[in-house]
Design a protein around this motif. Structure first.
Motif, PDB file in Angstrom:
ATOM      1  N   PRO A 189     -19.090 -29.071 -65.661  1.00 36.14           N
ATOM      2  CA  PRO A 189     -19.103 -27.742 -66.277  1.00 36.14           C
ATOM      3  C   PRO A 189     -20.076 -27.642 -67.449  1.00 36.14           C
ATOM      4  O   PRO A 189     -20.382 -26.545 -67.906  1.00 36.14           O
ATOM      5  N   ARG A 190     -20.577 -28.775 -67.931  1.00 40.12           N
ATOM      6  CA  ARG A 190     -21.486 -28.762 -69.079  1.00 40.12           C
ATOM      7  C   ARG A 190     -22.951 -28.704 -68.653  1.00 40.12           C
ATOM      8  O   ARG A 190     -23.712 -27.864 -69.113  1.00 40.12           O
ATOM      9  N   CYS A 191     -23.350 -29.632 -67.759  1.00 35.51           N
ATOM     10  CA  CYS A 191     -24.765 -29.705 -67.389  1.00 35.51           C
ATOM     11  C   CYS A 191     -25.036 -29.233 -65.970  1.00 35.51           C
ATOM     12  O   CYS A 191     -26.199 -29.106 -65.577  1.00 35.51           O
ATOM     13  N   GLY A 192     -23.974 -28.982 -65.166  1.00 30.40           N
ATOM     14  CA  GLY A 192     -24.160 -28.500 -63.807  1.00 30.40           C
ATOM     15  C   GLY A 192     -24.509 -29.583 -62.806  1.00 30.40           C
ATOM     16  O   GLY A 192     -24.893 -29.274 -61.670  1.00 30.40           O
ATOM     17  N   HIS A 193     -24.387 -30.854 -63.204  1.00 32.52           N
ATOM     18  CA  HIS A 193     -24.700 -31.946 -62.272  1.00 32.52           C
ATOM     19  C   HIS A 193     -23.716 -31.945 -61.113  1.00 32.52           C
ATOM     20  O   HIS A 193     -22.509 -31.858 -61.296  1.00 32.52           O
ATOM     21  N   HIS A 194     -24.254 -32.056 -59.874  1.00 29.53           N
ATOM     22  CA  HIS A 194     -23.430 -32.081 -58.665  1.00 29.53           C
ATOM     23  C   HIS A 194     -23.178 -33.531 -58.250  1.00 29.53           C
ATOM     24  O   HIS A 194     -24.089 -34.220 -57.791  1.00 29.53           O
ATOM     25  N   GLU A 195     -21.949 -33.977 -58.433  1.00 32.36           N
ATOM     26  CA  GLU A 195     -21.577 -35.335 -58.017  1.00 32.36           C
ATOM     27  C   GLU A 195     -21.418 -35.371 -56.502  1.00 32.36           C
ATOM     28  O   GLU A 195     -21.140 -34.353 -55.863  1.00 32.36           O
ATOM     29  N   ARG A 196     -21.563 -36.549 -55.909  1.00 30.59           N
ATOM     30  CA  ARG A 196     -21.447 -36.675 -54.458  1.00 30.59           C
ATOM     31  C   ARG A 196     -20.015 -36.432 -53.999  1.00 30.59           C
ATOM     32  O   ARG A 196     -19.051 -36.821 -54.667  1.00 30.59           O
ATOM     33  N   LEU A 197     -19.902 -35.795 -52.827  1.00 32.59           N
ATOM     34  CA  LEU A 197     -18.614 -35.575 -52.183  1.00 32.59           C
ATOM     35  C   LEU A 197     -18.515 -36.438 -50.932  1.00 32.59           C
ATOM     36  O   LEU A 197     -19.526 -36.720 -50.277  1.00 32.59           O
ATOM     37  N   SER A 198     -17.313 -36.847 -50.602  1.00 31.79           N
ATOM     38  CA  SER A 198     -17.091 -37.555 -49.344  1.00 31.79           C
ATOM     39  C   SER A 198     -17.074 -36.545 -48.201  1.00 31.79           C
ATOM     40  O   SER A 198     -17.023 -35.322 -48.419  1.00 31.79           O
ATOM     41  N   ALA A 199     -17.093 -37.052 -46.973  1.00 32.05           N
ATOM     42  CA  ALA A 199     -17.057 -36.163 -45.810  1.00 32.05           C
ATOM     43  C   ALA A 199     -15.782 -35.334 -45.804  1.00 32.05           C
ATOM     44  O   ALA A 199     -15.803 -34.127 -45.520  1.00 32.05           O
ATOM     45  N   ALA A 200     -14.662 -35.960 -46.138  1.00 28.81           N
ATOM     46  CA  ALA A 200     -13.389 -35.237 -46.165  1.00 28.81           C
ATOM     47  C   ALA A 200     -13.403 -34.129 -47.214  1.00 28.81           C
ATOM     48  O   ALA A 200     -12.861 -33.037 -46.994  1.00 28.81           O
ATOM     49  N   GLU A 201     -14.020 -34.391 -48.353  1.00 32.51           N
ATOM     50  CA  GLU A 201     -14.087 -33.375 -49.411  1.00 32.51           C
ATOM     51  C   GLU A 201     -14.981 -32.207 -49.004  1.00 32.51           C
ATOM     52  O   GLU A 201     -14.675 -31.054 -49.328  1.00 32.51           O
ATOM     53  N   TRP A 202     -16.063 -32.479 -48.292  1.00 29.22           N
ATOM     54  CA  TRP A 202     -16.919 -31.392 -47.812  1.00 29.22           C
ATOM     55  C   TRP A 202     -16.171 -30.503 -46.824  1.00 29.22           C
ATOM     56  O   TRP A 202     -16.270 -29.272 -46.871  1.00 29.22           O
ATOM     57  N   ILE A 203     -15.436 -31.118 -45.930  1.00 33.10           N
ATOM     58  CA  ILE A 203     -14.689 -30.354 -44.922  1.00 33.10           C
ATOM     59  C   ILE A 203     -13.642 -29.473 -45.600  1.00 33.10           C
ATOM     60  O   ILE A 203     -13.476 -28.292 -45.263  1.00 33.10           O
ATOM     61  N   GLU A 204     -12.951 -30.034 -46.580  1.00 31.20           N
ATOM     62  CA  GLU A 204     -11.926 -29.260 -47.296  1.00 31.20           C
ATOM     63  C   GLU A 204     -12.555 -28.122 -48.095  1.00 31.20           C
ATOM     64  O   GLU A 204     -11.983 -27.028 -48.197  1.00 31.20           O
ATOM     65  N   LEU A 205     -13.733 -28.356 -48.656  1.00 30.93           N
ATOM     66  CA  LEU A 205     -14.381 -27.359 -49.497  1.00 30.93           C
ATOM     67  C   LEU A 205     -14.901 -26.165 -48.704  1.00 30.93           C
ATOM     68  O   LEU A 205     -14.750 -25.008 -49.124  1.00 30.93           O
ATOM     69  N   LEU A 206     -15.497 -26.416 -47.534  1.00 32.48           N
ATOM     70  CA  LEU A 206     -16.229 -25.374 -46.831  1.00 32.48           C
ATOM     71  C   LEU A 206     -15.444 -24.702 -45.707  1.00 32.48           C
ATOM     72  O   LEU A 206     -15.606 -23.500 -45.483  1.00 32.48           O
ATOM     73  N   LEU A 207     -14.630 -25.451 -44.980  1.00 33.45           N
ATOM     74  CA  LEU A 207     -14.009 -24.895 -43.781  1.00 33.45           C
ATOM     75  C   LEU A 207     -12.700 -24.177 -44.085  1.00 33.45           C
ATOM     76  O   LEU A 207     -12.031 -24.452 -45.093  1.00 33.45           O
ATOM     77  N   ASP A 208     -12.354 -23.246 -43.208  1.00 31.24           N
ATOM     78  CA  ASP A 208     -11.077 -22.554 -43.339  1.00 31.24           C
ATOM     79  C   ASP A 208      -9.937 -23.563 -43.200  1.00 31.24           C
ATOM     80  O   ASP A 208      -9.995 -24.453 -42.335  1.00 31.24           O
ATOM     81  N   PRO A 209      -8.889 -23.442 -44.014  1.00 33.09           N
ATOM     82  CA  PRO A 209      -7.774 -24.396 -43.942  1.00 33.09           C
ATOM     83  C   PRO A 209      -7.155 -24.452 -42.546  1.00 33.09           C
ATOM     84  O   PRO A 209      -6.906 -23.418 -41.922  1.00 33.09           O
ATOM     85  N   GLY A 210      -6.938 -25.663 -42.060  1.00 30.35           N
ATOM     86  CA  GLY A 210      -6.285 -25.860 -40.777  1.00 30.35           C
ATOM     87  C   GLY A 210      -7.170 -25.670 -39.566  1.00 30.35           C
ATOM     88  O   GLY A 210      -6.683 -25.771 -38.423  1.00 30.35           O
ATOM     89  N   SER A 211      -8.472 -25.431 -39.760  1.00 34.15           N
ATOM     90  CA  SER A 211      -9.348 -25.150 -38.619  1.00 34.15           C
ATOM     91  C   SER A 211     -10.092 -26.386 -38.111  1.00 34.15           C
ATOM     92  O   SER A 211     -10.699 -26.339 -37.049  1.00 34.15           O
ATOM     93  N   TRP A 212     -10.056 -27.477 -38.846  1.00 35.34           N
ATOM     94  CA  TRP A 212     -10.876 -28.640 -38.515  1.00 35.34           C
ATOM     95  C   TRP A 212     -10.302 -29.435 -37.351  1.00 35.34           C
ATOM     96  O   TRP A 212      -9.121 -29.783 -37.337  1.00 35.34           O
ATOM     97  N   GLN A 213     -11.153 -29.745 -36.380  1.00 36.48           N
ATOM     98  CA  GLN A 213     -10.800 -30.614 -35.255  1.00 36.48           C
ATOM     99  C   GLN A 213     -11.927 -31.634 -35.096  1.00 36.48           C
ATOM    100  O   GLN A 213     -13.041 -31.282 -34.707  1.00 36.48           O
ATOM    101  N   GLU A 214     -11.621 -32.894 -35.373  1.00 36.61           N
ATOM    102  CA  GLU A 214     -12.660 -33.929 -35.307  1.00 36.61           C
ATOM    103  C   GLU A 214     -12.910 -34.356 -33.865  1.00 36.61           C
ATOM    104  O   GLU A 214     -11.986 -34.415 -33.043  1.00 36.61           O
ATOM    105  N   HIS A 215     -14.165 -34.670 -33.567  1.00 37.78           N
ATOM    106  CA  HIS A 215     -14.564 -35.165 -32.250  1.00 37.78           C
ATOM    107  C   HIS A 215     -15.315 -36.482 -32.401  1.00 37.78           C
ATOM    108  O   HIS A 215     -15.914 -36.763 -33.444  1.00 37.78           O
ATOM    109  N   ASP A 216     -15.276 -37.286 -31.358  1.00 40.90           N
ATOM    110  CA  ASP A 216     -16.040 -38.537 -31.272  1.00 40.90           C
ATOM    111  C   ASP A 216     -15.697 -39.523 -32.386  1.00 40.90           C
ATOM    112  O   ASP A 216     -16.545 -40.328 -32.800  1.00 40.90           O
ATOM    113  N   ALA A 217     -14.459 -39.474 -32.856  1.00 41.31           N
ATOM    114  CA  ALA A 217     -14.059 -40.381 -33.931  1.00 41.31           C
ATOM    115  C   ALA A 217     -13.942 -41.822 -33.456  1.00 41.31           C
ATOM    116  O   ALA A 217     -13.890 -42.748 -34.275  1.00 41.31           O
TER     117      ALA A 217
END
Length: 311
Positions: free
Chosen positions: A50-78
């Motif tokens: 919140p001070r300098c605006g630096h974007h820290e890295r997110l994990s794959a799970a965090e990206w999915i939670e951040l961007l996708l509609d809740p409950g819509s994710w279905q993983e393939h080729d795991a």
């Protein structure tokens, strides 16, 4: 008076059964400005300082939670597992052992997580590269997952979103890792033939064969602020051309200025931007898009960079 001065001192002791302890994870140090931030505030802000605006890295799970509609994710080729085709062993590196250790520590089989979900109630295929697994490097499994995601998107008639953070091709698999560049490019060409877009999100850092292949083979290329993006690193380039590079060379802002990407969008505005872009490809009206953005859980409605280019 003499007795008063000679009396035995009495020390304060707490009656509480256990003293209150400060949690070890109460604070988070920003790797951009080195300031301390409350961990909860940092997490609530999607790991953006919140001070300098630096974007820290997110994990794959965090990206999915951040961007996708809740409950819509279905993983393939795991279940796709990388192998060790070269039997790569050096005095300081054992590929098979490294893979096993990473599987145990991350709970994933490889660096790419792919599947189907929705953004703003619109379906799309998603493939996320996780830098936490061997630097998000692209080996045979990562390339296969991206190619399958593109082919699945073409078959279903939905867009493809790739979130790319990588050091490049995985050297442990030699020429097999380089062949993934051609494989993913062919699969993306098939996606374009059916009229579905590939949206590439470039996240710090994104280098090497990933940048040279599917990360740049997109209809719309978006990057996070100050993300470092390129093929070879700046030190290698300086040593090759014997010239000093600009201070902001290979940053997202530098690439936007020189026409290499389409937009630089803060993390808080990505979900709204993707909702708008995918809606445009699906023929939604502006009123429908505004209604969807209003229901996006207050995650922002800005389109930094995008509106200036596409209106």
């Amino acid at each position: 008076m003499k007795d008063f001065l000679r009396r035995t001192p009495r020390y304060f002791t707490s009656n509480r059964k256990s003293e209150q302890q400060i949690p070890d994870d109460l604070w988070q140090k920003c790797s951009g400005c080195n300031e301390l931030i409350f961990s909860k505030q940092f997490q609530d802000n999607a790991k953006v300082c919140p001070r300098c605006g630096h974007h820290e890295r997110l994990s794959a799970a965090e990206w999915i939670e951040l961007l996708l509609d809740p409950g819509s994710w279905q993983e393939h080729d795991a279940d796709l597992l990388p192998t060790d085709p070269l039997g790569f062993v050096s005095p300081k590196d054992n590929y098979a052992k490294k893979l096993q250790n990473l599987r145990e520590s991350t709970g994933r089989q490889d660096a790419a997580v792919c599947g189907i979900g929705t953004i703003g109630e619109l379906p799309l295929a998603v493939c996320v590269s996780d830098f936490g697994f061997m630097g998000g490097s692209m080996g045979s499994v990562v390339g296969e997952k991206i190619a399958r995601s593109a082919e699945r998107a073409a078959q279903l008639g939905v867009p493809l979103l790739t979130i790319n953070s990588s050091g490049g091709a995985r050297m442990h698999e030699g020429i097999l890792s380089l062949m993934q560049m051609a494989k993913t490019s062919v699969a993306l060409a098939r996606l374009g033939e059916v009229g579905q877009p590939h949206i590439s999100l470039l996240v710090d850092p994104c280098y090497g064969g990933v940048t040279a292949a599917h990360a740049s083979s997109a209809d719309i290329i978006v990057a996070e602020p100050k993300a470092h993006i390129g093929f070879a690193g700046p030190r290698v380039i300086e040593q090759t051309i014997r010239q000093k590079l600009p201070a902001d060379f290979q940053t997202a802002e530098f690439l936007l200025q020189h026409g290499m990407i389409d937009a630089v969008t803060p993390r808080a505005e990505l979900r709204a931007m993707l909702t708008r872009v995918i809606g445009l490809y699906n023929g939604r009206s502006k009123t429908e898009e505004q209604a969807l953005v209003a229901r996006s859980n207050g995650r922002g409605d800005g389109l930094t960079g995008y509106e200036e280019i596409y209106g």
